[in-house]
Write a protein that holds these residues in place. Structure first.
Motif, PDB file in Angstrom:
ATOM      1  N   HIS A   4     -18.095 -22.776  -9.334  1.00 12.47           N
ATOM      2  CA  HIS A   4     -19.055 -23.839  -9.639  1.00 12.47           C
ATOM      3  C   HIS A   4     -19.867 -23.437 -10.856  1.00 12.47           C
ATOM      4  N   ARG A   5     -19.857 -24.284 -11.881  1.00 12.66           N
ATOM      5  CA  ARG A   5     -20.591 -23.985 -13.106  1.00 12.66           C
ATOM      6  C   ARG A   5     -21.899 -24.753 -13.117  1.00 12.66           C
ATOM      7  N   TYR A   7     -24.878 -26.200 -15.665  1.00  9.61           N
ATOM      8  CA  TYR A   7     -25.152 -26.539 -17.052  1.00  9.61           C
ATOM      9  C   TYR A   7     -26.650 -26.749 -17.236  1.00  9.61           C
ATOM     10  N   LYS A  12     -26.811 -30.967 -21.078  1.00  6.76           N
ATOM     11  CA  LYS A  12     -26.556 -32.294 -20.521  1.00  6.76           C
ATOM     12  C   LYS A  12     -27.124 -33.377 -21.431  1.00  6.76           C
ATOM     13  N   ALA A  29     -15.252 -34.820 -22.879  1.00  6.42           N
ATOM     14  CA  ALA A  29     -14.844 -34.069 -21.687  1.00  6.42           C
ATOM     15  C   ALA A  29     -13.798 -33.019 -22.033  1.00  6.42           C
ATOM     16  N   HIS A  32     -15.262 -30.001 -24.134  1.00  4.75           N
ATOM     17  CA  HIS A  32     -16.158 -29.089 -23.412  1.00  4.75           C
ATOM     18  C   HIS A  32     -15.567 -28.599 -22.094  1.00  4.75           C
ATOM     19  N   ILE A  34     -14.849 -30.243 -19.254  1.00  5.78           N
ATOM     20  CA  ILE A  34     -15.477 -30.757 -18.035  1.00  5.78           C
ATOM     21  C   ILE A  34     -14.888 -32.119 -17.692  1.00  5.78           C
ATOM     22  N   CYS A  35     -15.162 -32.561 -16.503  1.00  4.68           N
ATOM     23  CA  CYS A  35     -14.640 -33.832 -16.010  1.00  4.68           C
ATOM     24  C   CYS A  35     -15.397 -35.010 -16.636  1.00  4.68           C
ATOM     25  N   LEU A  38     -18.226 -36.327 -14.525  1.00  5.28           N
ATOM     26  CA  LEU A  38     -19.461 -35.548 -14.579  1.00  5.28           C
ATOM     27  C   LEU A  38     -20.358 -36.052 -15.706  1.00  5.28           C
TER      28      LEU A  38
END
Length: 116
Positions: A4-5, A7, A12, A29, A32, A34-35, A38
Motif C-alpha cells: 500500500h502506497r 501519497y 495529489k 495514471a 505515475h 497509479i490507477c 484513484l
C-alpha cells in the motif's frame, strides 16, 4: 502482494491540477504508475475541499489526538500492571518464615521403616 502506497497531499493536488488543466486521465495514471480510478477519487475529494490546508491540519489534529488517546490507554494499562506486580511482590516476600514447596503435606521420612 502489492504494498500500500501513501501519497502526499501536494502530489495529489499536483495530479488533480494537471487533470483539471486538460491532461488525459490515462496518460497521468500511466506516467505515475497509479490507477485511473484513484485519480478520479482524488479529483472528487479536491472538489469536496478535502485537500485544503485547513482540512489537512484538522485531519492531522484528529490523527494526533487518536494517537495520544491510545498512548494514554497504554500508560494506564502499564500502571495497573505495575501496581499488580508490586502487590504480588509484597505478598511473595511476607511468606519467608515458612518453607515453600510445590507439594503440600507432611515431610517424607528417609527410612522405609518410619514410613510403614
Amino acid at each position: 502482494m502489492a504494498k500500500h502506497r501513501v501519497y502526499s497531499i501536494a502530489f495529489k493536488r499536483q495530479l488533480v491540477a494537471k487533470y483539471a488543466a486538460g491532461e488525459a486521465l490515462s496518460g497521468l495514471a500511466r506516467r505515475h504508475g497509479i490507477c485511473r480510478n484513484l485519480i478520479r477519487v482524488w479529483v472528487a475529494k479536491a472538489e469536496a475541499g478535502e485537500f485544503d490546508e485547513e482540512v489537512e491540519a484538522s485531519n492531522l489534529l484528529v490523527e494526533y489526538e487518536g494517537r495520544i488517546a491510545a498512548l494514554e490507554r497504554l500508560v494506564g494499562r502499564q500502571a495497573l500492571e505495575i501496581e499488580f506486580l508490586k502487590g504480588a511482590l509484597k505478598h511473595g516476600r511476607s511468606s519467608k518464615s515458612g518453607t515453600t514447596s510445590v507439594i503440600a503435606g507432611p515431610p517424607v521420612s528417609a527410612s522405609p521403616k518410619a514410613a510403614g
